[in-house]
Scaffold this active site. Sequence first.
Site, PDB file in Angstrom:
ATOM      1  CG  HIS A  23      -1.134   0.897  -4.388  1.00  0.00           C
ATOM      2  ND1 HIS A  23      -0.837   0.609  -5.706  1.00  0.00           N
ATOM      3  CD2 HIS A  23      -1.762  -0.218  -3.893  1.00  0.00           C
ATOM      4  CE1 HIS A  23      -1.259  -0.617  -5.997  1.00  0.00           C
ATOM      5  NE2 HIS A  23      -1.816  -1.135  -4.907  1.00  0.00           N
ATOM      6  CD  GLU A  61      -2.692  -1.473   0.003  1.00  0.00           C
ATOM      7  OE1 GLU A  61      -2.892  -0.521  -0.781  1.00  0.00           O
ATOM      8  OE2 GLU A  61      -3.120  -2.623  -0.214  1.00  0.00           O
TER       9      GLU A  61
END
Length: 231
Positions: free
Chosen positions: A137, A134
């Site tokens: 991202h 994450e």
Amino acid sequence: MSQTKDSSQATTTAAPSGPTKDEEKDQKMFERWRKTLSLITGVGLSQEEFQAEVQKADQKQCELRKEKLIKNSPGVRFMMNNLAKAGCPLTKNMLQCAPCDITRSGGFSKDHGILLCSNGFFSKKHQEHTMIHEMIHMYDHCIFNVEWDNLRHHACSEVRAAALSGDCNWSREVRRGIYTFTKQHQECVKRRAILSVEGNPNCSSRVAAERAVNAVFESCYNDTRPFDEFY
């Protein structure tokens, strides 16, 4: 009128003393043992109570692991440092543990930060890989201005996150029941990226997800920024 004194003597009973420190300690130990046993067996708890206790335990474990990984994981610390250098510092408060749909382990939102699915981790290493995934991202959103409703943009970030986070390590694939020796890493990255893109609200079908991933795969798979190589 004279008052007569009652000749019988009143007796007083000493109030019972409270439990000793040792007794309190033993009682607390017993309660912890009883609670743990109930949680394991479900005996003595309603379904709602059992689920609440499981959720509480998952949340506590997720938070503890998060703190330890922020402090001790080379990959997590590396990504946090690079996010700060990129002008998008990530604080621990932007990493939120919460229960999710059982098919998920985490997520990134440009508005809310990173979600860690407290009920979605089978190990500390799994949570570490998810945090790094994450964070990649978040890094892509910061550096490359990703448009998440653009399937190719989304596909590129999913390819990079799957490739660089540890999601596709051979041991993780074995746990999934997938035993591939030829181009194992590439095949895993492509498969997982397609699954993620398929969940994009703007993706009309699996074919569309496959088309988006295939279009960007080579260039995005080989782009290891901010790592020098696959983590």
